[in-house]
Design an enzyme around this catalytic site. Structure first.
Site, PDB file in Angstrom:
ATOM      1  N   GLY A 195       0.199  14.364 -12.305  1.00  0.00           N
ATOM      2  CA  GLY A 195      -0.311  13.456 -13.335  1.00  0.00           C
ATOM      3  C   GLY A 195      -1.794  13.702 -13.594  1.00  0.00           C
ATOM      4  O   GLY A 195      -2.244  13.682 -14.738  1.00  0.00           O
ATOM      5  N   TYR A 230       4.445   0.120  -1.628  1.00  0.00           N
ATOM      6  CA  TYR A 230       4.186   0.769  -0.345  1.00  0.00           C
ATOM      7  C   TYR A 230       4.815   2.162  -0.306  1.00  0.00           C
ATOM      8  O   TYR A 230       4.311   3.086   0.299  1.00  0.00           O
ATOM      9  CB  TYR A 230       4.774  -0.108   0.767  1.00  0.00           C
ATOM     10  N   ASP A 237       0.975   7.034 -12.569  1.00  0.00           N
ATOM     11  CA  ASP A 237       0.422   8.155 -13.345  1.00  0.00           C
ATOM     12  C   ASP A 237       0.045   7.742 -14.760  1.00  0.00           C
ATOM     13  O   ASP A 237      -0.851   8.324 -15.371  1.00  0.00           O
ATOM     14  CB  ASP A 237       1.427   9.307 -13.434  1.00  0.00           C
ATOM     15  N   GLU A 255      17.912  15.086  -8.917  1.00  0.00           N
ATOM     16  CA  GLU A 255      17.751  14.056  -9.943  1.00  0.00           C
ATOM     17  C   GLU A 255      16.899  14.471 -11.146  1.00  0.00           C
ATOM     18  O   GLU A 255      16.971  13.826 -12.184  1.00  0.00           O
ATOM     19  CB  GLU A 255      17.223  12.762  -9.331  1.00  0.00           C
ATOM     20  N   LYS A 299      -1.693  30.849   2.731  1.00  0.00           N
ATOM     21  CA  LYS A 299      -0.453  31.626   2.648  1.00  0.00           C
ATOM     22  C   LYS A 299       0.300  31.238   1.374  1.00  0.00           C
ATOM     23  O   LYS A 299       0.393  30.063   1.029  1.00  0.00           O
ATOM     24  CB  LYS A 299       0.438  31.345   3.866  1.00  0.00           C
ATOM     25  N   GLY A 332      -0.445  -9.647  -5.382  1.00  0.00           N
ATOM     26  CA  GLY A 332       0.503  -9.559  -4.274  1.00  0.00           C
ATOM     27  C   GLY A 332       1.641 -10.538  -4.458  1.00  0.00           C
ATOM     28  O   GLY A 332       1.638 -11.347  -5.395  1.00  0.00           O
ATOM     29  N   CYS A 339      -5.132 -11.823  -9.962  1.00  0.00           N
ATOM     30  CA  CYS A 339      -3.772 -12.355 -10.022  1.00  0.00           C
ATOM     31  C   CYS A 339      -3.466 -13.246  -8.815  1.00  0.00           C
ATOM     32  O   CYS A 339      -3.862 -14.402  -8.795  1.00  0.00           O
ATOM     33  CB  CYS A 339      -2.774 -11.215 -10.190  1.00  0.00           C
ATOM     34  N   GLU A 366       5.683 -20.436  -4.401  1.00  0.00           N
ATOM     35  CA  GLU A 366       6.112 -19.101  -3.963  1.00  0.00           C
ATOM     36  C   GLU A 366       6.023 -19.005  -2.436  1.00  0.00           C
ATOM     37  O   GLU A 366       6.813 -18.329  -1.785  1.00  0.00           O
ATOM     38  CB  GLU A 366       5.206 -18.027  -4.604  1.00  0.00           C
ATOM     39  N   HIS A 414      -4.761  -8.665 -14.704  1.00  0.00           N
ATOM     40  CA  HIS A 414      -5.053  -7.482 -13.885  1.00  0.00           C
ATOM     41  C   HIS A 414      -6.089  -6.626 -14.623  1.00  0.00           C
ATOM     42  O   HIS A 414      -5.733  -5.624 -15.239  1.00  0.00           O
ATOM     43  CB  HIS A 414      -3.771  -6.662 -13.657  1.00  0.00           C
ATOM     44  N   GLU A 433      -7.996  -4.548 -13.553  1.00  0.00           N
ATOM     45  CA  GLU A 433      -8.057  -3.169 -13.029  1.00  0.00           C
ATOM     46  C   GLU A 433      -7.215  -2.215 -13.877  1.00  0.00           C
ATOM     47  O   GLU A 433      -7.442  -1.003 -13.857  1.00  0.00           O
ATOM     48  CB  GLU A 433      -7.609  -3.122 -11.558  1.00  0.00           C
TER      49      GLU A 433
HETATM   50  N1  GLN Z   1       3.025 -13.508  -6.807  1.00  0.00           N
HETATM   51  C1  GLN Z   1       2.235 -13.999  -7.866  1.00  0.00           C
HETATM   52  C2  GLN Z   1       3.072 -14.322  -9.096  1.00  0.00           C
HETATM   53  O1  GLN Z   1       4.166 -13.865  -9.232  1.00  0.00           O
HETATM   54  C3  GLN Z   1       1.143 -13.035  -8.233  1.00  0.00           C
HETATM   55  C4  GLN Z   1       1.648 -11.762  -8.805  1.00  0.00           C
HETATM   56  C5  GLN Z   1       0.630 -10.659  -8.801  1.00  0.00           C
HETATM   57  O2  GLN Z   1      -0.351 -10.708  -8.078  1.00  0.00           O
HETATM   58  N2  GLN Z   1       0.882  -9.624  -9.582  1.00  0.00           N
HETATM   59  O3  GLN Z   1       2.628 -15.025  -9.973  1.00  0.00           O
END
Ligand code: GLN
Length: 602
Positions: free
Chosen positions: A48, A84, A101, A180, A218, A390, A417, A441, A546, A548
Site C-alpha cells: 500500500g 489486533y 491501506d 484467495e 540473498k 475501543g 471516540c 456497553e 475519529h 485521526e
Molecule cells: N465502543 C464505543 C461505541 O461503540 C466507541 C467506539 C469507538 O471507539 N470506535 O460507541
C-alpha cells in the site's frame, strides 16, 4: 495503442463467444491506464505504501489517479475484523469500513476515497450471486472464469469511469500464490489483454532476505516467488525489492536476469525513517520515468505542477526532519502490542509534530494492568495522553484512572471516540456527582448510564456495517477551544464509527458542572466533542469522532496540533508564535461540511 477492436463492445459470454467483457456505460478502452501492484514472498511488505507513493509521483505530474485495493477475504468489509490481527479499521466519508491501506492512500494523495476504492471477495461473490438470481448470465453456468473475474474487471472499469482517472492503481491484497487472490490476478491478466498493449503496467514487490548468519543479501526466495507470478501469466514490468538496507547491484542483477526484467526497472525499496520520503526515493530511482514510458503518457505530464508539488512535499519532509523539541505522548490502549491497530493515530501525531517542530516519542501504555495506585507512575513522564477508540470492558477502569490523573494533574489530554465516552464517565463520577456513572456497553444495568446506545442502534441486530458510520457535520460553539483550533469555524466535518453516545438525559448536569460540549450534531442531540475551560486545564479535549482518519501531512488535524502544542508547553518549550498563528488560522482544505460540499464550495 488501444485495445483490439473486436473486444471493445459490451460482450457477454454466450453460446457464440467466449469473451466476457462487462463494461460500464461511458467506458472508453484505452482512455484509462492501469498499474497493478502484487506482492511476492510474503505479506507485510508495504504494498500500500509503495503503490500510494507511486500514485503520488504520477499525481504530482498533473495526472489524476484512483487507487483500489482488492482484498481476498470473504468479509464484505473490514468492519468485523479484529484490529489486533489486521490493523486498524479505516472509515471513509461514505461510511465504508476498509483496510488501513486506504488511509495510506488518502494521506499520500491528499484525496478522499469512497467504497469504489475498496473491494473484497465477499463483495465480488455476493454481487455475482445476486446477478445469477436476476438471470443476468443468460442461462450460462456461472464460473470463476469468466463471470467472477468479469465482476472484478467491471469494478475496475467502473472506478475508471466514475473518477475519470488517467491512471487506476490496483493493489492486490495478500501474496502471489494465495488461493484467495488467484482470481484477482487472473482478472488482471485478462484485462491487460482486453485493454491492449501499453495500457497496463505490472509491478511486483518482492523481499530480499538477509540472514544474520550469512550477513549478506540473498535473492533466491525472491527469484522462486517471481516464477509464481509468471506461472499466473503475468510478466512484471517493474520489480521493487524490499529490504532493510539498500539492495545491492549484484542482487538486483540476479533478479533482473532470472525475471527477464531490464536492470533499470529493478529497484531497491529499503527501510526509511518516514513513509513520506518514499515518493522521492522512487523518483530518484527513476520508477516514475519507467511507468510514464511503459504507459506512454509523457504527453500528459505537467512539469510546473510537478515542481510545485515536490516543493510542498519537500517542505513537509524538512519540517519532519528538523523537528527537534522532544515530547512524550502516551497512548493508552489494549492493543498496544500491535502498532498497526493505531496506524492513523501515529500518522496524525507525526503530521502535527512536524507542523509544530516537536519530535514526539510515543509511549505505549497497556491499560489492562493499570490501577488508581500505579497510574501516577505510569504517566509520570508524559507530556500528553491519548485514549483512543475501543470496544468492550477490558482495560476500561485503567483508562478512566488515566483520564482522571490527566485531568487532575493538568496533563494535556485528547480522547478519541471511546476516549471521549470514558472522559464523560470519569467526569460524571468524580466531578458531576454521579458516582455510579458508566456506559451500558460496560455495565448494561448501570444505574447512571451517562453513555448509552444511540436510539437507532437499539433496533439493530447482528454486527457488521451497522454502526453510525462515515462523515457527519459538527457544529462548534463560538469562542470554544476547539473552534479556535479550527480557525474559528462554526462547522467542521469528521468521520465517525460508534454505537454509543452521551446520554442526552445527563447533558445538562454535566455542563452545569463544567464539562462543555462544544461540538454537537446540527440536527440530533448527539454530542460530538467536549472540552474543559482553559482556565481549569491547559488542554482537555475529546471527540466522538475519529479525527485521526482525516489527518494528512499537508493538512495536520487541528485536534492533534492542539495536543502537541500543549505537550510542548508542558515540556517547557513555548512554540513559535508565528507557527501557532499559521496553524490555527483555519485551513481552507479542512473537510468540507455537507452543506458546503453540496454547494460545491470549500
Ligand atoms: N465502543 C464505543 C461505541 O461503540 C466507541 C467506539 C469507538 O471507539 N470506535 O460507541
Amino acid at each position: 495503442m488501444t485495445a483490439d477492436k473486436t473486444l471493445t463492445s459490451l460482450t457477454y459470454a454466450t453460446d457464440e463467444t467466449e469473451f466476457f467483457i462487462p463494461m460500464p456505460t461511458g467506458y472508453q478502452p484505452g482512455q484509462t491506464k492501469y498499474v497493478a501492484v502484487f506482492g511476492t514472498v510474503m505479506s507485510g511488505l508495504g504494498k500500500g505504501i509503495f503503490s500510494s507513493s507511486l500514485a503520488k509521483i504520477l499525481q504530482d505530474k498533473g495526472l489524476t489517479v484512483a487507487p483500489i485495493k482488492l482484498e481476498g477475504y470473504l468479509n464484505r468489509d473490514s468492519g468485523t475484523l479484529n484490529p489486533y490481527r489486521h490493523g486498524e479499521v479505516f472509515v471513509l466519508n461514505d461510511g465504508m469500513e476498509c483496510d488501513m491501506d486506504l488511509g495510506t492512500y488518502e494521506r499520500m494523495l491528499n484525496q478522499d476515497l469512497s467504497h469504489l476504492n475498496f473491494t473484497t471477495s465477499g463483495q465480488i461473490f455476493s454481487s455475482v450471486l445476486d446477478k445469477e438470481r436476476r438471470g443476468q448470465y443468460l442461462g450460462r453456468d456461472v464460473q470463476m472464469i469468466p463471470h467472477v473475474t468479469g465482476e472484478v474487471k467491471l469494478r475496475l472499469r467502473e472506478l475508471a469511469v466514475s473518477t475519470r482517472a488517467d491512471v487506476v492503481f490496483v493493489e492486490i491484497g495478500g501474496t502471489v500464490g494465495d488461493v484467495e487472490n488467484a482470481y484477482y490476478i487472473e482478472a488482471l491478466r485478462e484485462m491487460s489483454y482486453e485493454e491492449g498493449p501499453g495500457n497496463f503496467c505490472f509491478v511486483t514487490l518482492t523481499y530480499i532476505v538477509e540472514p544474520r548468519i550469512l550477513g549478506e543479501q540473498k535473492s533466491k526466495p525472491a527469484q522462486l516467488n517471481l516464477k509464481l507470478l509468471n506461472a499466473a501469466g503475468i510478466h512484471p514490468h517493474i520489480i521493487a525489492c524490499r529490504a532493510s538496507a539498500p539492495v545491492t547491484k549484484k542482487v538486483r542483477e540476479k533478479i533482473a536476469m532470472f525475471a527477464n526484467v531490464p536492470m533499470q526497472r529493478v529497484f531497491s525499496m529499503h527501510d526509511c525513517d518516514s513513509v513520506y520520503v518514499i515518493p522521492e526515493m522512487l523518483r530518484g530511482a527513476g520508477i516514475d520515468a519507467a511507468v510514464i514510458d511503459l504507459l506512454d503518457i509523457a504527453g500528459s505530464v505537467n512539469e510546473k505542477t510537478e515542481e510545485e508539488a515536490r516543493r510542498v512535499w519537500a517542505d513537509y519532509i524538512a519540517r519532519f526532519r528538523e523537528a527537534k523539541h522532544p515530547v512524550t505522548i502516551g497512548i493508552i490502549g489494549k492493543y498496544t502490542t500491535v502498532r498497526d491497530s493505531y496506524a492513523s493515530i501515529i500518522q496524525s501525531i507525526e503530521h502535527a509534530a512536524a507542523a509544530v517542530g516537536a519530535k514526539v516519542r510515543l509511549e505505549w501504555i497497556d491499560s489492562t494492568d493499570l490501577t488508581k495506585e500505579s497510574v501516577a507512575d505510569a504517566l509520570s513522564k508524559m507530556d500528553g495522553v491519548i485514549v483512543p477508540g475501543g470496544f468492550g470492558i477490558r482495560g476500561v477502569e485503567g483508562k478512566i484512572a488515566c483520564i482522571r490523573h490527566a485531568r487532575e494533574t493538568h496533563i494535556p489530554y485528547l480522547g478519541l471516540c471511546y476516549g471521549m465516552q470514558l472522559a464523560v464517565i470519569e467526569y460524571a463520577r468524580h466531578v458531576a456527582g454521579l458516582p455510579h456513572a458508566s456506559s451500558t456497553e460496560i455495565e448494561p444495568d448501570c444505574p447512571q448510564p451517562v453513555i448509552d446506545l444511540l436510539p437507532e442502534q437499539k433496533k439493530l441486530e447482528g454486527l457488521g456495517g451497522n454502526m453510525r458510520l462515515g462523515a457527519y457535520d459538527i457544529n462548534l460553539t463560538a469562542g470554544s477551544l476547539i473552534a479556535g483550533l479550527y480557525g474559528g469555524r462554526e462547522c467542521i466535518r469528521l468521520r465517525f464509527r460508534h454505537r454509543y453516545e452521551v446520554n442526552p438525559d445527563y447533558i445538562e448536569q454535566l455542563e452545569e458542572n463544567g464539562l462543555s460540549f462544544s461540538g454537537r450534531s446540527p440536527e440530533l442531540p448527539i454530542m460530538h466533542a467536549l472540552e474543559l475551560s482553559t482556565d481549569t486545564h491547559p488542554f482537555f479535549v475529546a471527540t466522538q469522532a475519529h479525527p485521526e482518519l482525516t489527518g494528512r501531512p499537508l493538512r495536520p488535524e487541528p485536534m492533534f496540533v492542539g495536543l502537541v502544542i500543549a505537550a510542548l508547553r508542558r515540556s517547557g518549550v513555548e512554540p513559535d508564535r508565528k507557527t501557532i498563528e499559521r496553524l490555527t488560522a483555519g485551513d481552507p482544505n479542512h473537510p468540507q461540511t455537507s452543506a458546503a460540499a453540496d454547494a460545491g464550495t470549500t
